[in-house]
Design an enzyme around this catalytic site. Structure first.
Site, PDB file in Angstrom:
ATOM      1  N   ARG A 280       0.825  -1.216   0.000  1.00  0.00           N
ATOM      2  CA  ARG A 280       0.000   0.000   0.000  1.00  0.00           C
ATOM      3  C   ARG A 280       0.858   1.264   0.000  1.00  0.00           C
ATOM      4  O   ARG A 280       0.452   2.278  -0.554  1.00  0.00           O
ATOM      5  CB  ARG A 280      -0.927   0.008   1.215  1.00  0.00           C
ATOM      6  CG  ARG A 280      -2.100  -0.930   1.025  1.00  0.00           C
ATOM      7  CD  ARG A 280      -3.002  -0.918   2.221  1.00  0.00           C
ATOM      8  NE  ARG A 280      -4.304  -1.482   1.889  1.00  0.00           N
ATOM      9  CZ  ARG A 280      -5.321  -1.558   2.748  1.00  0.00           C
ATOM     10  NH1 ARG A 280      -5.160  -1.123   3.986  1.00  0.00           N
ATOM     11  NH2 ARG A 280      -6.467  -2.070   2.370  1.00  0.00           N
TER      12      ARG A 280
ATOM     13  N   LYS B 108     -16.998 -17.190   3.817  1.00  0.00           N
ATOM     14  CA  LYS B 108     -18.442 -17.233   4.039  1.00  0.00           C
ATOM     15  C   LYS B 108     -19.244 -16.739   2.843  1.00  0.00           C
ATOM     16  O   LYS B 108     -18.905 -15.724   2.245  1.00  0.00           O
ATOM     17  CB  LYS B 108     -18.795 -16.318   5.211  1.00  0.00           C
ATOM     18  CG  LYS B 108     -18.233 -16.724   6.544  1.00  0.00           C
ATOM     19  CD  LYS B 108     -18.753 -15.741   7.562  1.00  0.00           C
ATOM     20  CE  LYS B 108     -18.105 -15.896   8.910  1.00  0.00           C
ATOM     21  NZ  LYS B 108     -18.310 -14.659   9.678  1.00  0.00           N
TER      22      LYS B 108
ATOM     23  N   GLY C 288      -8.627  -9.189   1.002  1.00  0.00           N
ATOM     24  CA  GLY C 288      -7.424  -9.280   1.817  1.00  0.00           C
ATOM     25  C   GLY C 288      -6.632 -10.555   1.590  1.00  0.00           C
ATOM     26  O   GLY C 288      -5.476 -10.513   1.158  1.00  0.00           O
TER      27      GLY C 288
ATOM     28  N   GLY D 238     -12.220  -4.514   1.843  1.00  0.00           N
ATOM     29  CA  GLY D 238     -13.627  -4.139   1.986  1.00  0.00           C
ATOM     30  C   GLY D 238     -14.082  -3.161   0.911  1.00  0.00           C
ATOM     31  O   GLY D 238     -15.194  -3.276   0.390  1.00  0.00           O
TER      32      GLY D 238
END
Ligand code: ADP
Ligand code: MG
Length: 396
Positions: A37, A203, A353, A376
């Site tokens: 980043r 999930k 991620g 996100g």
């Protein structure tokens, strides 16, 4: 519409407040573990410096609690040190964000100089989007640049209320955000077909909005990872002791109905007698997961099928590992999909991620078109959300 970028604004002799996302993973002794980043923001930072501007850098790191003693590990000193090595110029790290030390350092800033403010989340006003805090931060600078793609889905002060303090011609996005938006535009509005989404990870419930939005656009949706077993169970197939979201079976059924032929589940699985390193493993067919065994990865036939589909695609978007790739014995499916993306002529984008971590770990990050710096933020953008942090930046 493309947004005004840092290239479009006059930064010569100006103090430019750049909101970066230097929320990087750290080692146990506080060093920067992954500087992707930081490297990602360098084109924006050097562009401003080369044109005679100076930099006031604002970032958050982790989730500080507000207790100064407990928050020591969230100070940005190691990040400033790493940036200094990468940018090869002095970076003056101050110990507050809008306090006297920050104000003095910013007031004394000369063209080519760099000040890094303390973790912006040390200030309660940041999370709350407090306008009074935003005014204090904005008062330090002449222009505002958002190059913090990983935070663009948040309405925190430094993302929305701060840019609102500047006239439109002094607000812009940086090159990293511009690049992220360009690839998202391809994925959401102008994909070359066949368009293939590969979805995995932990999930179904985390990814449901992405799946629903992408199903409207893609030709194929290839499923792997733990979410596989929720889909299998929803179809009444055996899943042994695999990880499952037992309360999401109705949701999984709805997705299966909506997707029809587009959604592809693995035709075989790698199962293990324990969900950890050192387990005994075997490959079983689509509906053959034995009682007591854990589905840990897609099987080799599924990986080959997915690879063939990916290689014929025009566009591929991938989120979510195909298995528990952190354990070498369960990494083959994720590695194979990563290699298929790397060797596909398609536009290939990876986000999330752990997905980004996997592609880095396999040394394939440079072989895909784009690895998103947003976890996100990338997912919420794929859901079709429009971010307030970008609404406040004028169109080009
Ligand atoms: P991303 O961060 O890329 O969006 P997720 O957070 O959804 O991905 O999921 C990543 C995690 O899912 C990984 O840490 C991986 O170990 C786990 N995972 C994937 N497949 C399985 C599986 N079959 N069983 C248990 N965990 C799994
Ligand atoms: Mg994750």
């Amino acid at each position: 519409m493309p947004k005004q970028t840092v290239r479009d604004i006059d930064v010569t002799g100006k103090k430019v407040l750049v909101r970066v996302d230097f929320n990087v993973p750290q080692t146990a002794d506080g060093k920067v573990a992954d500087d992707r980043r930081i490297r990602g923001a360098l084109p924006t930072l050097t562009s401003i410096l080369q044109r005679g501007g100076s930099l006031i850098l604002v970032s958050h790191l982790g989730r500080p609690t507000g207790d100064p003693a407990a928050d020591a590990p969230f100070r940005l000193d190691p990040v400033a040190a790493r940036l200094q090595e990468l940018i090869e110029r002095p970076v003056l790290k101050v110990r507050d964000t809008v306090g006297p030390e920050a104000q003095a350092a910013c007031a004394a800033l000369k063209p080519g100089g760099i000040v890094m403010l303390e973790n912006v989340r040390f200030n309660k006003g940041e999370k709350k989007g407090d306008p009074a805090f935003a005014v204090q931060l904005a008062d330090l600078a002449d222009c505002y640049v958002n190059d913090a793609f990983g935070t663009c889905h948040r309405d925190e002060a430094s993302m929305v209320a701060v840019p609102e303090q500047f006239p439109a011609e002094r607000r812009a996005i940086g090159f990293l955000v511009d690049k992220e938006l360009e690839i998202l535009d391809t994925l959401l509005r102008a994909p070359r077909h066949p368009y293939v989404a590969v979805m995995g990870g932990a999930k179904v419930s985390d990814k449901i909005l992405v799946i629903e939005n992408l199903l409207k656009k893609v030709d194929r949706l290839l499923v792997g990872g733990a979410m596989t077993y929720t889909f299998l169970k929803a179809q009444g197939l055996p899943i042994g002791s695999s990880r499952v979201e037992a309360d999401k079976l109705d949701l999984a059924r709805q997705v299966l109905d909506l997707a029809g032929e587009k959604l592809v589940l693995p035709i075989d699985h790698l199962v293990a007698d324990q969900p950890r390193a050192g387990a005994q493993t075997k490959v079983v067919g689509r509906d053959e997961i034995p009682d007591g065994w854990f589905g840990m990865d897609i099987g080799p036939a599924a990986a080959a099928e997915y690879g063939a589909i990916i290689k014929q695609a025009g566009t591929v978007v991938w989120n979510g590992p195909m298995g528990m790739f952190e354990v070498e014995a369960f990494a083959a499916g994720t590695r194979s999909v990563a290699e298929s993306l790397a060797s596909s002529p398609a536009v290939t984008a990876v986000g999330g991620g752990e997905s980004a971590e996997a592609v880095e770990k396999f040394g394939l990050a440079d072989k895909v078109s784009h690895v998103s710096t947003g976890g996100g933020a990338f997912l919420e953008a794929l859901e079709g959300k429009v971010f307030n942090a970008l609404k406040v930046i004028p169109d080009r």
